[in-house]
Every structure is written in structure tokens, then in C-alpha cells.
Motif scaffolding. Structure first.
Motif, PDB file in Angstrom:
ATOM      1  N   GLU A 123       2.420  16.427   7.150  1.00 24.07           N
ATOM      2  CA  GLU A 123       3.486  15.885   8.199  1.00 24.07           C
ATOM      3  C   GLU A 123       2.887  15.647   9.660  1.00 24.07           C
ATOM      4  N   LYS A 124       1.968  16.328  10.101  1.00 28.93           N
ATOM      5  CA  LYS A 124       1.555  16.104  11.450  1.00 28.93           C
ATOM      6  C   LYS A 124       0.785  14.990  11.434  1.00 28.93           C
ATOM      7  N   ILE A 125      -0.299  14.880  10.337  1.00 26.57           N
ATOM      8  CA  ILE A 125      -1.095  13.692  10.182  1.00 26.57           C
ATOM      9  C   ILE A 125      -0.281  12.344   9.968  1.00 26.57           C
ATOM     10  N   MET A 126       0.742  12.440   9.092  1.00 22.95           N
ATOM     11  CA  MET A 126       1.486  11.355   8.926  1.00 22.95           C
ATOM     12  C   MET A 126       2.563  10.744  10.026  1.00 22.95           C
ATOM     13  N   GLU A 127       2.862  11.784  10.833  1.00 20.46           N
ATOM     14  CA  GLU A 127       3.607  11.579  11.997  1.00 20.46           C
ATOM     15  C   GLU A 127       2.864  10.502  13.048  1.00 20.46           C
TER      16      GLU A 127
ATOM     17  N   THR B 180       4.001  -0.571   4.042  1.00 24.99           N
ATOM     18  CA  THR B 180       3.335   0.597   3.388  1.00 24.99           C
ATOM     19  C   THR B 180       4.487   1.620   3.202  1.00 24.99           C
ATOM     20  N   VAL B 181       4.144   2.353   2.129  1.00 29.70           N
ATOM     21  CA  VAL B 181       4.935   3.619   1.749  1.00 29.70           C
ATOM     22  C   VAL B 181       4.206   4.645   2.347  1.00 29.70           C
ATOM     23  N   MET B 182       4.757   5.723   3.050  1.00 35.41           N
ATOM     24  CA  MET B 182       3.957   6.902   3.672  1.00 35.41           C
ATOM     25  C   MET B 182       4.633   8.334   2.641  1.00 35.41           C
ATOM     26  N   VAL B 183       3.836   8.754   2.116  1.00 33.43           N
ATOM     27  CA  VAL B 183       3.829   9.921   1.158  1.00 33.43           C
ATOM     28  C   VAL B 183       3.245  11.284   1.804  1.00 33.43           C
ATOM     29  N   GLN B 184       3.946  12.278   2.033  1.00 31.89           N
ATOM     30  CA  GLN B 184       3.491  13.387   2.765  1.00 31.89           C
ATOM     31  C   GLN B 184       4.449  14.502   1.910  1.00 31.89           C
TER      32      GLN B 184
ATOM     33  N   SER C 260       0.845  -1.229  -0.008  1.00 30.86           N
ATOM     34  CA  SER C 260      -0.043   0.065  -0.031  1.00 30.86           C
ATOM     35  C   SER C 260       0.956   1.283   0.079  1.00 30.86           C
ATOM     36  N   VAL C 261       0.228   2.428  -0.324  1.00 33.58           N
ATOM     37  CA  VAL C 261       1.006   3.571  -0.373  1.00 33.58           C
ATOM     38  C   VAL C 261       0.120   4.459   0.432  1.00 33.58           C
ATOM     39  N   MET C 262       0.333   5.054   1.712  1.00 34.51           N
ATOM     40  CA  MET C 262      -0.585   5.923   2.267  1.00 34.51           C
ATOM     41  C   MET C 262      -0.316   7.261   1.906  1.00 34.51           C
ATOM     42  N   VAL C 263      -1.470   8.163   2.077  1.00 30.47           N
ATOM     43  CA  VAL C 263      -1.197   9.430   2.017  1.00 30.47           C
ATOM     44  C   VAL C 263      -2.358  10.382   2.506  1.00 30.47           C
ATOM     45  N   ALA C 264      -2.201  11.477   2.891  1.00 26.95           N
ATOM     46  CA  ALA C 264      -3.467  12.224   3.578  1.00 26.95           C
ATOM     47  C   ALA C 264      -4.403  12.522   2.319  1.00 26.95           C
ATOM     48  N   GLY C 265      -5.698  12.433   2.833  1.00 23.92           N
ATOM     49  CA  GLY C 265      -6.792  12.580   1.887  1.00 23.92           C
ATOM     50  C   GLY C 265      -6.882  13.772   1.481  1.00 23.92           C
ATOM     51  N   ASN C 266      -6.362  14.851   1.778  1.00 22.71           N
ATOM     52  CA  ASN C 266      -6.439  16.299   1.378  1.00 22.71           C
ATOM     53  C   ASN C 266      -5.152  16.968   0.670  1.00 22.71           C
ATOM     54  N   ASP C 267      -4.075  15.907   0.733  1.00 22.91           N
ATOM     55  CA  ASP C 267      -2.850  16.570   0.041  1.00 22.91           C
ATOM     56  C   ASP C 267      -2.819  16.275  -1.245  1.00 22.91           C
ATOM     57  N   SER C 268      -3.004  17.076  -2.124  1.00 17.86           N
ATOM     58  CA  SER C 268      -3.135  16.798  -3.679  1.00 17.86           C
ATOM     59  C   SER C 268      -1.901  16.529  -4.077  1.00 17.86           C
ATOM     60  N   ALA C 269      -0.976  17.219  -3.755  1.00 17.37           N
ATOM     61  CA  ALA C 269       0.578  17.412  -4.153  1.00 17.37           C
ATOM     62  C   ALA C 269       1.145  16.001  -3.952  1.00 17.37           C
ATOM     63  N   ALA C 270       1.128  15.503  -2.349  1.00 18.42           N
ATOM     64  CA  ALA C 270       1.545  14.088  -2.124  1.00 18.42           C
ATOM     65  C   ALA C 270       0.760  13.067  -2.946  1.00 18.42           C
TER      66      ALA C 270
ATOM     67  N   SER D 100       0.324  -1.160  -5.843  1.00 18.82           N
ATOM     68  CA  SER D 100       0.013  -1.160  -4.357  1.00 18.82           C
ATOM     69  C   SER D 100      -1.299  -0.267  -4.433  1.00 18.82           C
ATOM     70  N   MET D 101      -2.069  -0.457  -3.418  1.00 16.00           N
ATOM     71  CA  MET D 101      -3.082   0.207  -3.290  1.00 16.00           C
ATOM     72  C   MET D 101      -3.108   1.603  -2.675  1.00 16.00           C
ATOM     73  N   ILE D 102      -3.858   2.457  -3.018  1.00 17.67           N
ATOM     74  CA  ILE D 102      -3.601   3.732  -2.530  1.00 17.67           C
ATOM     75  C   ILE D 102      -4.552   3.968  -1.249  1.00 17.67           C
ATOM     76  N   VAL D 103      -4.041   4.138  -0.348  1.00 15.69           N
ATOM     77  CA  VAL D 103      -4.813   4.360   0.965  1.00 15.69           C
ATOM     78  C   VAL D 103      -4.940   5.645   1.614  1.00 15.69           C
ATOM     79  N   TYR D 104      -6.070   6.497   1.656  1.00 12.77           N
ATOM     80  CA  TYR D 104      -6.217   7.804   2.154  1.00 12.77           C
ATOM     81  C   TYR D 104      -6.416   7.781   3.873  1.00 12.77           C
ATOM     82  N   VAL D 105      -5.602   8.593   4.347  1.00 10.99           N
ATOM     83  CA  VAL D 105      -5.719   8.765   5.888  1.00 10.99           C
ATOM     84  C   VAL D 105      -5.876  10.244   6.280  1.00 10.99           C
TER      85      VAL D 105
END
Length: 402
Positions: A192-196, A183-187, A137-147, A160-165
């Protein structure tokens, strides 16, 4: 009659995204031509692009919360066997499904209560429909369009599946639900606070996580600003047409924040400008939802506006059929009569002619694409559609057979 240019702004902006080539055999080939209809919401649109790259499906994009008859015409122009709508009726309004029902095209709506549940619905339904097997999976914040742009690239590289958090996500429970351990965390700096917080939870469940930072560039920020300005322009036109006091007041607050973001951009503070525009993305979607309601009220109170919209919708569909090679001479003659009836205020005659045109369009569409043989006609033409929300977002919405 109202000009096409004004209606284009009022009813939304069309963008077609051509899927990139994928090395493996297209899963969509088993189900015929598939069109994915999605809004310009970054989260939903990223999922649509992912599926298009893997399956060979065609992505058609509509402005969030706005109905544009040209979008329906574009879909019909592809002569699809099925249409998958990603997102709820607030994002991709129900008129699109109603349009496609008139052609007996099978429609699936994959969605949930929010972008996070919609993500899970897409993962579940894509696995069932296309037989996609995900590798991690690849995790990314659900409002971070650049990420999300980088997350999309990584997800395609590794299947990998894209997983929004977000800040409320229970990462441990999510990993267990999806039955994944790495998972791979993209931010970006904006998330960065959400992903931390997510990273700490992943440590607790002994899950493997690799972190990647995505840059927020000036061009990325500018593109996002341009999209938001298009949304604001659509709302402004609807506010002027409907004379909605609430819309005009909300617009003032939006435009103030837009000026602030623009000032940050001009000063070279790209991260600050980007963060402001992420807020604007949410606010403009709320405003577009309100605009849609105001427009519907206006259509009920002003019969001419509704008939003009119907005329433009039919005109766009006829043009799409003509490009496919259909003989639309008889239909265009009736369309001229319809145009004249609306201009003369003969609304009873206009309504009768609208029904006649719809019947004529359906009849020639049933024949299939000219010169291509019966094998190109829609194999699912006998299906009606349903777009109610599934009780379990993983199940999706399936058509009811007559």
C-alpha cells in the motif's frame, strides 16, 4: 549413479501450467505451437500466464536459477515451433536455450535488467509478435504475488497490460512511455505504501486510476511458503553435494526467517507472515543464483557428476520422444551402454556415446511427430538462437538465421 530423486531436487522442480480457454481466436495459431519457458518468479510467471491465456501458448515453469533436464524434455514433448523465454539467464538459466539449440528450435528471450524492464520487454514484443492491442493497464507492485493474481484476472477481463511498479517508478514517465491515461491499481497491505506514492504521481499527470484491494488469505500465504520451502530444499541438497560453506551459512539465515514467518502464520498473522515471505522470495533467488554457480564449479571438478547429469538429460528427452510415438529402441540400447560406461568410470567412452545419442535424437526428431505428416514438423527448424540481452528491453532477443 546418483538417484533420480536427488537430481530432481538438485536440478529443479517442473510445473506445467495449462492455459485457460480464451474466447478470441488464438494469435499463436499464426506462428505454430508456442511454448513459453519461465521461472517460478511471480512477476515473470504472471506475464507468462497472461500471454498463454490470450495466445493459446503452453507455459512450462522451471525453478528460478536451477537447471532441470526434465524441463527440456517437457518442451520437446510439445514439438514446438518456437520457444519464448521470459526472464534473464539468472532466472531461466542458459542451459535451456543451449538444449533447444541442439534441436534447431527457434528461441526468443524477452527480458530486461530487472522484472520491471522485463515487463516492458514482454509488452513490446507481445505487441509485435502476436499483434496484441491493449485496452488500458493494471498496475501492481512487482513483488506482491497475491496482488498479481487479482491483477492477472482483471487484465484478462479487459485486455489490459500488466504494469509492474515499485518505490522508484516514475509513474508519469511510465504512462507517457506506454501511451496510456487510465489504470487500475491493485494492492495488498504489503504494497500500500508503494501504491500510495504511485497514486499521487498519477494525480499530477491527470491520469485516471481506480483502486482495488486484494486480500492475503491463509491459503495464499501457505502456498507461497511451500514454494519457498522447495527452493530451500534444492539449495540444501546443492550445499551438501558441493560442501559450500557460504551456502550453508546463508541457509541458516534463511531458515531463521522462515521459522519466524511460520510462527506468524500459525498465530494467524497472515499479513505479517506474507510480508516476511516476500522478503524470502528475494533472498532465496539470490541464494539460488549462488547455488547455480557452486553447482557449475562442482561439475567442472567432478567429471562423473557432469556425465550423470548429461545421462539424465538425454534419458528424459528419449522418454519424451517415446511418448510422442517415436521409435527409440536403438537409442535406448546405446543409452544402456552409456550408463554402463559411466558406472565403470570409462569417461572417454561415455563422452563418445553421449555424442552418438545426441546425433540419433536429432535425426529422428527431424522427421516430425510420427503419424502426423510433415505439416507437424517444426517450421523453424533451420534457425539457430541467440540469448544476449537487447540494448533496448522493448526489442527482445531474436534468432540469427544461418
Amino acid at each position: 549413479m546418483m538417484g533420480k530423486k536427488i537430481w530432481a531436487i538438485l536440478l529443479g522442480l517442473l510445473m506445467v501450467v495449462t492455459p485457460l480457454a480464451f474466447s478470441e481466436t488464438s494469435a499463436a495459431s499464426d506462428t505454430g505451437t508456442t511454448v513459453i519457458l519461465v521461472s517460478d518468479n511471480a512477476a515473470d510467471h504472471t506475464l507468462a500466464q497472461y500471454l498463454a491465456n490470450i495466445t493459446g501458448a503452453i507455459v512450462v515453469t522451471t525453478t528460478w536459477g536451477i537447471y532441470d533436464p526434465n524441463v527440456t524434455a517437457e518442451i520437446i514433448g510439445y514439438s514446438p515451433d518456437q520457444v519464448i523465454i521470459i526472464g534473464g539467464p539468472d532466472a531461466v538459466v542458459s542451459q535451456y536455450a543451449a538444449d533447444l539449440e541442439e534441436y534447431n528450435i527457434t528461441v526468443y528471450r524477452w527480458w530486461g535488467a530487472n522484472r520491471y524492464d522485463t515487463d516492458l520487454a514482454v509488452i513490446g514484443n507481445a505487441t509485435k509478435m502476436f499483434g496484441i492491442n491493449f485496452n488500458g493497464s493494471v498496475m501492481v507492485a512487482g513483488n506482491d504475488s497475491a496482488a498479481m493474481k487479482l491483477a492477472l484476472k482483471l487484465a484478462l477481463q479487459n485486455r489490459s497490460m500488466i504494469v509492474y511498479v515499485n518505490a522508484s517508478t516514475n509513474a508519469t514517465a511510465l504512462m507517457e512511455k506506454l501511451q496510456i491515461r487510465n489504470t487500475v491499481m491493485v494492492q495488498t497491505q504489503a504494497s500500500e505504501k508503494i501504491m500510495e506514492k504511485i497514486k499521487e504521481e498519477l494525480r499530477e499527470c491527470n491520469c485516471q486510476a481506480r483502486e482495488i484491494e486484494a486480500n492475503v488469505s491463509a491459503s495464499e500465504t501457505l502456498m507461497l511458503m511451500e514454494k519457498l520451502q522447495e527452493r530451500i530444499a534444492a539449495v540444501e541438497e546443492i550445499a551438501n553435494l558441493t560442501n559450500s560453506t557460504q551456502l550453508k551459512e546463508e541457509l541458516q539465515a534463511i531458515e531463521k526467517l522462515m521459522k519466524q514467518a511460520n510462527s506468524s502464520l500459525q498465530a494467524g498473522n497472515y499479513t505479517e507472515a506474507y510480508q516476511l515471505m516476500l522478503k524470502l522470495q528475494v533472498q532465496t533467488e539470490m541464494l539460488l543464483k549462488l547455488s547455480h554457480k557452486e553447482m557449475e564449479f562442482a561439475l567442472k571438478d567432478h567429471q562423473e557428476i557432469g556425465l550423470e547429469r548429461e545421462y539424465l538429460k538425454l534419458e528424459a528427452q528419449v522418454e519424451a520422444l517415446a511418448k510422442l510415438g517415436y521409435n527409440v529402441t536403438n537409442i535406448t540400447q546405446v543409452m544402456e551402454q552409456l550408463k554402463e560406461a559411466i558406472q565403470n568410470g570409462d569417461y572417454k567412452e561415455a563422452k563418445k556415446l553421449i555424442k552418438e545419442v545426441k546425433f540419433m535424437i536429432k535425426e529422428i526428431y527431424k522427421e516430425g511427430v510420427p503419424g502426423m505428416g510433415n505439416e507437424t514438423s517444426n517450421s523453424t527448424m533451420t534457425s539457430n538462437t541467440s540469448t544476449s540481452m537487447p540494448s533496448n528491453p522493448m526489442n527482445g532477443t531474436k534468432p540469427h538465421k544461418p
